[in-house]
Design an enzyme around this catalytic site. Sequence first.
Site, short mmCIF file in Angstrom:
data_model
loop_
_atom_site.label_atom_id
_atom_site.label_comp_id
_atom_site.label_asym_id
_atom_site.label_seq_id
_atom_site.Cartn_x
_atom_site.Cartn_y
_atom_site.Cartn_z
N ASP A 120 0.86 -1.18 0.00
CA ASP A 120 0.00 0.00 0.00
C ASP A 120 0.90 1.24 0.00
O ASP A 120 2.12 1.13 0.14
CB ASP A 120 -0.95 0.01 1.20
CG ASP A 120 -0.22 -0.31 2.50
OD1 ASP A 120 0.95 0.11 2.66
OD2 ASP A 120 -0.81 -0.99 3.35
N ASP A 171 1.61 4.95 1.68
CA ASP A 171 1.35 5.90 2.76
C ASP A 171 1.99 7.23 2.40
O ASP A 171 3.07 7.28 1.80
CB ASP A 171 1.95 5.38 4.07
CG ASP A 171 1.35 4.04 4.47
OD1 ASP A 171 0.11 3.93 4.46
OD2 ASP A 171 2.11 3.11 4.76
N ASP A 175 9.64 3.74 12.99
CA ASP A 175 10.27 2.62 13.68
C ASP A 175 11.66 2.26 13.15
O ASP A 175 12.66 2.37 13.85
CB ASP A 175 9.33 1.40 13.73
CG ASP A 175 8.65 1.07 12.40
OD1 ASP A 175 9.02 1.67 11.37
OD2 ASP A 175 7.76 0.20 12.39
P1 ATP Z 1 3.75 -2.80 4.95
O1 ATP Z 1 2.59 -1.87 4.66
O2 ATP Z 1 4.46 -3.29 3.78
O3 ATP Z 1 3.41 -3.86 5.93
P2 ATP Z 1 4.87 -0.42 6.11
O4 ATP Z 1 6.29 -0.11 6.46
O5 ATP Z 1 4.22 0.45 5.11
O6 ATP Z 1 4.85 -1.93 5.71
P3 ATP Z 1 2.72 0.27 7.84
O7 ATP Z 1 2.21 -0.47 9.01
O8 ATP Z 1 1.88 0.45 6.66
O9 ATP Z 1 4.08 -0.42 7.47
O10 ATP Z 1 3.19 1.67 8.41
C1 ATP Z 1 3.62 2.72 7.55
C2 ATP Z 1 4.81 3.44 8.17
O11 ATP Z 1 4.41 4.05 9.40
C3 ATP Z 1 5.97 2.55 8.53
O12 ATP Z 1 6.81 2.34 7.44
C4 ATP Z 1 6.64 3.36 9.62
O13 ATP Z 1 7.40 4.40 9.07
C5 ATP Z 1 5.47 3.97 10.34
N1 ATP Z 1 5.03 3.14 11.46
C6 ATP Z 1 4.03 2.23 11.44
N2 ATP Z 1 3.88 1.65 12.63
C7 ATP Z 1 4.78 2.19 13.44
C8 ATP Z 1 5.13 2.03 14.81
N3 ATP Z 1 4.49 1.14 15.57
N4 ATP Z 1 6.12 2.81 15.32
C9 ATP Z 1 6.74 3.70 14.54
N5 ATP Z 1 6.48 3.89 13.26
C10 ATP Z 1 5.52 3.17 12.69
MG MG Z 2 2.22 0.37 4.49
#
Ligand code: ATP
Ligand code: MG
Length: 439
Positions: free
Chosen positions: A64, A66, A144
Site C-alpha cells: 500500500d 502511505d 520505527d
Molecule cells: P507494509 O505496509 O508493507 O506492511 P509499512 O512499512 O508500510 O509496511 P505500515 O504499518 O503500513 O508499514 O506503516 C507505515 C509506516 O508508518 C511505517 O513504514 C513506519 O514508518 C510507520 N510506522 C508504522 N507503525 C509504526 C510504529 N508502531 N512505530 C513507529 N512507526 C511506525
Molecule cells: Mg504500508
Amino acid sequence: MSNPGSIDISGEPAVITRSQHPVSRANISPNALKVLYRLRDAGYQGHLVGGGVRDLLLGREPKDFDIATDARPEDVRRLFRNCRLIGRRFRLAHVLFGREVIEVATFRALQESPDSEARHVDEDGRVVRDNVYGTLEEDAFRRDFTVNALYYNINDFTVIDYAGGVDDLKSGVLRLIGDPETRFREDPVRMLRAVRFATKLGFRMHPDTERPITRLAGLLGDIPPARLFDEMLKLFMGGCALGNFEALRHYNLFGQLFPQTEQSLTHEEQHFPLTLISHAMENTDKRIAENKPVTPAFLFAVFLWQPVRERAALLEAEGMHPAHAMQHAGSQIIAEQASTMALPKRFSLPMREIWVLQLRLERKGGRRSLRALAHPRFRAAYDFLLLRAQAGEVPEALGQWWTEFQEQNPQQREQEVTRTRPKQRRRRRPRRRTSGGES
Ligand code: ATP
Ligand code: MG
C-alpha cells in the site's frame, strides 16, 4: 557509524536525486500520485513514505502507499471529498478510491515535549497518546526502522534519508531508529514488526535491535487484544507465515500471541503439534503465492488444535461424550485465547465447526459420510484432516479415503456408502426401537 545504537539526529539528511535511485512514478499507484499532486498544488509538502518507498527501492511491489504531509488532517479533508479522518491514538486521513485507501498522516514529532499534555508515556515507557505535529525531520525520527523512514518527495522526485535507511537497505539490515529498548518500550508491537519485516525482506536485524527483544517480549501482554489480532493477520496472512512462526518462537514472542499453543509446543509429543503447525504455515504461504483464499479461522483452528484436543481428552476422561467434550473444549480454549488476542465471532464459529467435524471425518463410511460431505464447512475440515494425516495424527489412509470419496460421482458414492455401512447400525434396525442415538 561510530555508535550503532544511536543515530545522529541533528545532521542534514542525505538527499538522493532522481538519477541515483530507481523509484519511478510508473510504479506508484495513480491514486497515491493524485493525492501527492493535489497536496503539492495546494501548497503543502507531500511525500510518499514507509513501505511504499522501501519496497520500490528494493524493486518489490508495495502493499500500500502511505503519504506524509505538513497539512493537518482537517486540511486534508478539505482537499478531498472522498476522505475520512480516523484514529484515536493519532488522527489520520484516509483518502478512499474504491477499494484502495491512501493513508495521509501529518508530520508528527516523538521528541520528549516539554508540555507532556500532548504526549503521554505510562510507567513501562509506553506511548499512550501521541498527537504532536512536527516537521519532516521529526517525523522521520519517530518512525520505527531506518528503512521505513525514507521519503519520496513529489516536488523534485528525490528520496530524503535522515536515518541512514538507504545504507541499511543496501546491506539488508533492519535497524530501529534511536535507542532500541526505549523504542520497544514506547510501543512493544515494534517487536512483532521487527520480526515481520526481517522475514519479509530477508533482512537481518541489527544486533542492537535484536538483543532486547526476548527480554522485553512480555511487554506485549499490555497490548489491546484487537491490535494483536491485526498484527497476527499481518504476520500469518502475508505470505511469510512459516518464517514468522519460526522467528516469533525464536524470540519468545509466539507465546505472547498464543500462550496455550506455546505451552502445548513445549511439552509436545513426537513433534506432532509442531509438524502440524509448520505444514499449515507452509500451505498458507503456498496458497497466498497462488492467489488462493486463506482464512484466519483455519489458522486459529490449527494453532489451537492441540490445546483443544488436550482439553477435550480431559473432559472425556471425566465422562463427557466425545462430541460434547470437543464442543466444550473448543469454547473454553477460544475464551482463553480471546483474553490475549481478539477473536471475532466470524472466525471463532467456523473454527469450532472445523474441530467438531474432525470427529465426524474420523469415522469414514456409511450415510453419515454423505452428510459430512454436504456440510458447508466440509472443505475446510477436510483440509484440516489432511494436515493431521500429514503430521501423523491420523492415518494417511483416512485422508486418502475422503479424497477419493469426494472425487466419486453420486452413484459411486452410493455404492461406497452401502459397502462401508457400519455393521452395528445394520443390527439396530428398525430404527424406531433405538433411543438417544447420536447424529
Ligand atoms: P507494509 O505496509 O508493507 O506492511 P509499512 O512499512 O508500510 O509496511 P505500515 O504499518 O503500513 O508499514 O506503516 C507505515 C509506516 O508508518 C511505517 O513504514 C513506519 O514508518 C510507520 N510506522 C508504522 N507503525 C509504526 C510504529 N508502531 N512505530 C513507529 N512507526 C511506525
Ligand atoms: Mg504500508
